[in-house]
Scaffold this motif. Structure first.
Motif, short mmCIF file in Angstrom:
data_model
loop_
_atom_site.label_atom_id
_atom_site.label_comp_id
_atom_site.label_asym_id
_atom_site.label_seq_id
_atom_site.Cartn_x
_atom_site.Cartn_y
_atom_site.Cartn_z
N PRO A 27 21.02 18.90 -73.68
CA PRO A 27 18.87 18.51 -73.79
C PRO A 27 18.99 17.82 -74.60
O PRO A 27 17.75 16.94 -74.28
N ALA A 63 17.13 13.83 -73.17
CA ALA A 63 15.91 13.30 -73.75
C ALA A 63 15.68 12.34 -74.42
O ALA A 63 14.60 11.64 -74.13
N ALA A 105 13.18 14.72 -69.05
CA ALA A 105 12.55 16.61 -69.40
C ALA A 105 12.84 17.40 -68.54
O ALA A 105 13.20 17.13 -67.33
N PHE A 106 13.36 18.68 -69.41
CA PHE A 106 14.17 20.08 -68.33
C PHE A 106 12.90 20.62 -67.89
O PHE A 106 11.61 20.52 -69.20
N ALA A 148 14.42 18.88 -63.82
CA ALA A 148 14.75 17.77 -64.83
C ALA A 148 13.45 17.04 -63.58
O ALA A 148 13.63 16.18 -62.53
N ASN A 168 13.36 20.26 -74.69
CA ASN A 168 14.80 20.75 -73.79
C ASN A 168 15.21 21.63 -74.27
O ASN A 168 16.08 23.08 -73.56
#
Length: 381
Positions: free
Chosen positions: A267, A271, A276-277, A282, A333
């Motif tokens: 995460p 980032a 970005a998830f 993503a 995230n």
């Protein structure tokens, strides 16, 4: 210390409650990684606000910097970093794998060359447990050896034997008040070795059991296979922890296999690279396609970043190297992972986890960029 509350009727997913000196942890749970006494780019207030129950620290890194003298004077890791909820500490055994070029394995531990200044140091089961006792973590991991997933059979077997020998030694060491100790199952993708390692560790009666030797560069099917080889040999009444995993879809699949605890650097790692998830996969937020995109990172997300900023603004920050950009993507995230775990727990509780699993996995598109970042996690873990 661990109470199994409910098991899903269609999968092996479980609801549990893990009690520690610093609070109760509801499982399945995701643990943000705070390798060096901080979750990168996030502060404790943000972590609490997004529902973080427990974080992870790393014995090896904290032993090197700031060092035991400072941590002891501070009153332990919780006080040092002003985090008052549970902490799990990795033993440093993963660095036996990730620092392969600057270490030498001995019968009673590993001789390292510090990745910081090249200084010689030694870390073994006694040292790892002594450091974790000073840290005062709620859960301490045994010192183990994690060989590459494609190591020859003889190497895998030797690593398992060392892991078991070191686990016995860890079991005998004094611990901080209330501190739990988890064993770690190794064995690569060899079913016989996995079963043997699990059986021997269970006989030692640890407080919980981790599945090690995954997320070390192996293809995803091999990762699932290693977990499938291990879980059936672990006790139902103890927590199960898959170390260093994984993407959102992988976590959903592993919960279905009966895993209770997860940690992963993804995460915050991706980032910092502008990725970005979302619940559908993503995407690279730095891309030109988002230059005039005034939507949030993900529609319907209630994290601070999505409530206050647009993709266009965050893309701008990332591309001019403003710290706020990587901080806000890290917030989003991490929030997404924690919200996913809350939704998983709710689905198990409601008896609809299998439906949740099918829909989530079908809608999630894996990203090569993210899978490459997972394989390259290295020292951060």
């Amino acid at each position: 210390m661990f109470e199994l509350l409910q098991t899903d009727t269609q999968t092996a997913a479980r609801l549990g409650r893990l009690t520690t000196p610093h609070g109760v942890v509801e499982t399945p749970v995701f643990m943000p990684v705070g390798t060096q006494a901080t979750v990168k780019a996030l502060d404790p207030r943000e972590l609490e606000e997004m529902g973080t129950q427990i974080i992870l620290g790393n014995t090896y890194h904290l032993y090197i910097r700031p060092g035991l003298e400072i941590l002891q004077a501070a009153g332990g890791l919780h006080r040092f970093m002003n985090w008052h909820k549970p902490i799990l500490t990795d033993s440093g055994g993963y660095q036996v794998f990730s620092l392969a070029q600057i270490r030498k394995i001995h019968p009673h531990g590993v001789e390292f060359r510090s990745h910081v200044d090249g200084a010689r140091l030694f870390l073994g089961p006694r040292e790892a447990m002594a450091i974790q006792r000073v840290l005062g973590s709620d859960i301490a991991m045994v010192f183990d050896e994690c060989p590459p997933y494609d190591a020859p059979p003889r190497e895998q077997r030797l690593a398992v034997e060392r892991t078991l020998r070191w686990a016995r030694e860890c079991r005998e060491q004094p611990r901080a008040e209330g501190q739990q100790v988890f064993g770690i199952v190794q064995g690569g993708t060899n079913a016989e070795l996995r079963q043997y390692c699990a059986r021997e560790l269970v006989a030692m009666d640890f407080d919980g059991y981790a599945i090690g030797g995954v997320s070390v560069g192996e293809p995803e099917p091999e990762m699932f296979r290693a977990v499938d080889m291990t879980v059936p040999h672990l006790p139902v009444e103890k927590p199960r922890y898959a170390m260093g995993l994984g993407t959102p879809a992988q976590i959903v699949e592993l919960v279905a296999r009966g895993v209770d605890m997860f940690d992963c650097v993804l995460p915050t790692r991706v980032a910092r690279n502008g990725t970005a998830f979302t619940r559908r996969g993503a995407f690279p937020l730095k891309g030109g396609a988002y230059k005039a995109d005034f939507r949030p990172i993900e529609e319907g997300c209630d994290c601070f970043a999505c409530r206050h900023f647009t993709r266009a603004y965050l893309r701008h920050l990332l591309n001019v190297n403003e710290i706020l950009g990587l901080r806000m993507v890290s917030v989003h995230n991490t929030h997404l992972y924690l919200k996913l775990m809350a939704d998983i727990r709710a689905a198990i509780r409601a008896g609809c986890f299998e439906e949740f699993r099918r829909e989530f996995v079908a809608g999630y598109v894996p990203s090569r960029r993210v899978l490459s970042a997972r394989a390259a996690a290295g020292l951060e873990r």
